[in-house]
Design an enzyme around this catalytic site. Structure first.
Site, PDB file in Angstrom:
ATOM      1  CB  SER A 139      -0.906   0.027   1.238  1.00  0.00           C
ATOM      2  OG  SER A 139      -1.525   1.297   1.402  1.00  0.00           O
ATOM      3  CE1 TYR A 152      -4.123  -2.301   4.758  1.00  0.00           C
ATOM      4  CE2 TYR A 152      -3.300  -0.091   4.279  1.00  0.00           C
ATOM      5  CZ  TYR A 152      -3.756  -1.314   3.845  1.00  0.00           C
ATOM      6  OH  TYR A 152      -3.861  -1.560   2.497  1.00  0.00           O
TER       7      TYR A 152
END
Length: 243
Positions: A139, A152
């Protein structure tokens, strides 16, 4: 990609679904490794309705034995695996001072340990057959700080690091491992969460990525067209860093 079989974890929705559909359009047989049987079957039906080849394998990737059993089952059905795309993931959002132990454990179990478990199982087969390709979905949050989902972001940074380490270990076996780091993707869940307009305003292209924008890059990396990229994580951000 005629004659190739690619395993896609988390292929039942969002980016995973777009990857599966793109692979099938390119001629690959897709093995959808999912925990959600219903969503996996929907994608299988989409692919087969268009004349493509796909099947699902249902189970949990967060334990080593379960992940191995799932990969072994996929290969028993297909006969061989040419590539793996680690797309399964969870996207928890919580302010940094409110992250619980359960948040950390769940995020790590799926986003890092699950990815590792499936990769190890697939690599064993790829070594025996003389090569393969693996693509890990990281990501943009791994590359740029984000206070609303720090756990995350930390897990996706771990994916970037793990991609490098695994790639270095198995490159001599002709197994090329790379990653992609997308910014916001306009999936149904992301649209519902409401953060895409803010993110789009920070990109040079002025929009979030469509799932297919990312899927096309992933499909290149998992294909034999990729002959020399290894250990890289490609940012797919619409100019997020330059805007």
């Amino acid at each position: 990609m005629q004659g190739q079989t690619i395993i896609v974890t988390g292929g039942g929705s969002g980016l995973g679904r777009a990857i599966c559909l793109g692979l099938a359009d390119a001629g690959a047989q897709v093995a959808i490794l999912e925990i959600n049987a219903e969503s996996a079957q929907v994608v299988v039906d989409e692919i087969t309705a268009k004349g493509g080849k796909a099947f699902s394998v249902i189970g949990d990737i967060t334990t080593r034995d379960s992940a191995k059993a799932l990969v072994d089952s996929a290969i028993a059905t297909a006969g061989r695996v040419h590539g793996l795309i680690n797309c399964a993931g969870v996207y928890p959002r919580r302010p940094i001072l409110e992250i619980t132990d359960a948040d950390w454990d769940f995020s790590f179990a799926v986003n890092v340990r699950g990815l590792y478990n499936v990769s190890v199982a697939a690599i064993t087969h790829m070594q025996a057959q003389g090569g393969g390709r693996i693509v890990n979905i990281a990501s943009i949050d791994a590359l740029k700080a984000h206070p609303k989902n720090a756990h995350y972001a930390a897990m996706k940074a771990a994916v970037v690091s793990l991609t490098k380490s695994m790639a270095l270990a198995v490159a001599p076996d002709n197994i090329l491992i790379n990653g992609v780091a997308p910014a916001g993707i306009a999936t149904e869940k992301a649209r519902a969460a409401g953060f895409l307009p803010e993110l789009a305003a920070q990109t040079a292209l002025g929009r979030a990525a469509e799932p297919e924008d990312v899927a096309d890059v992933v499909i290149f990396l998992v294909s034999e067209k990729n002959r020399y990229m290894v250990g890289e994580t490609v940012a797919i951000s619409g100019g997020y860093f330059i805007a």
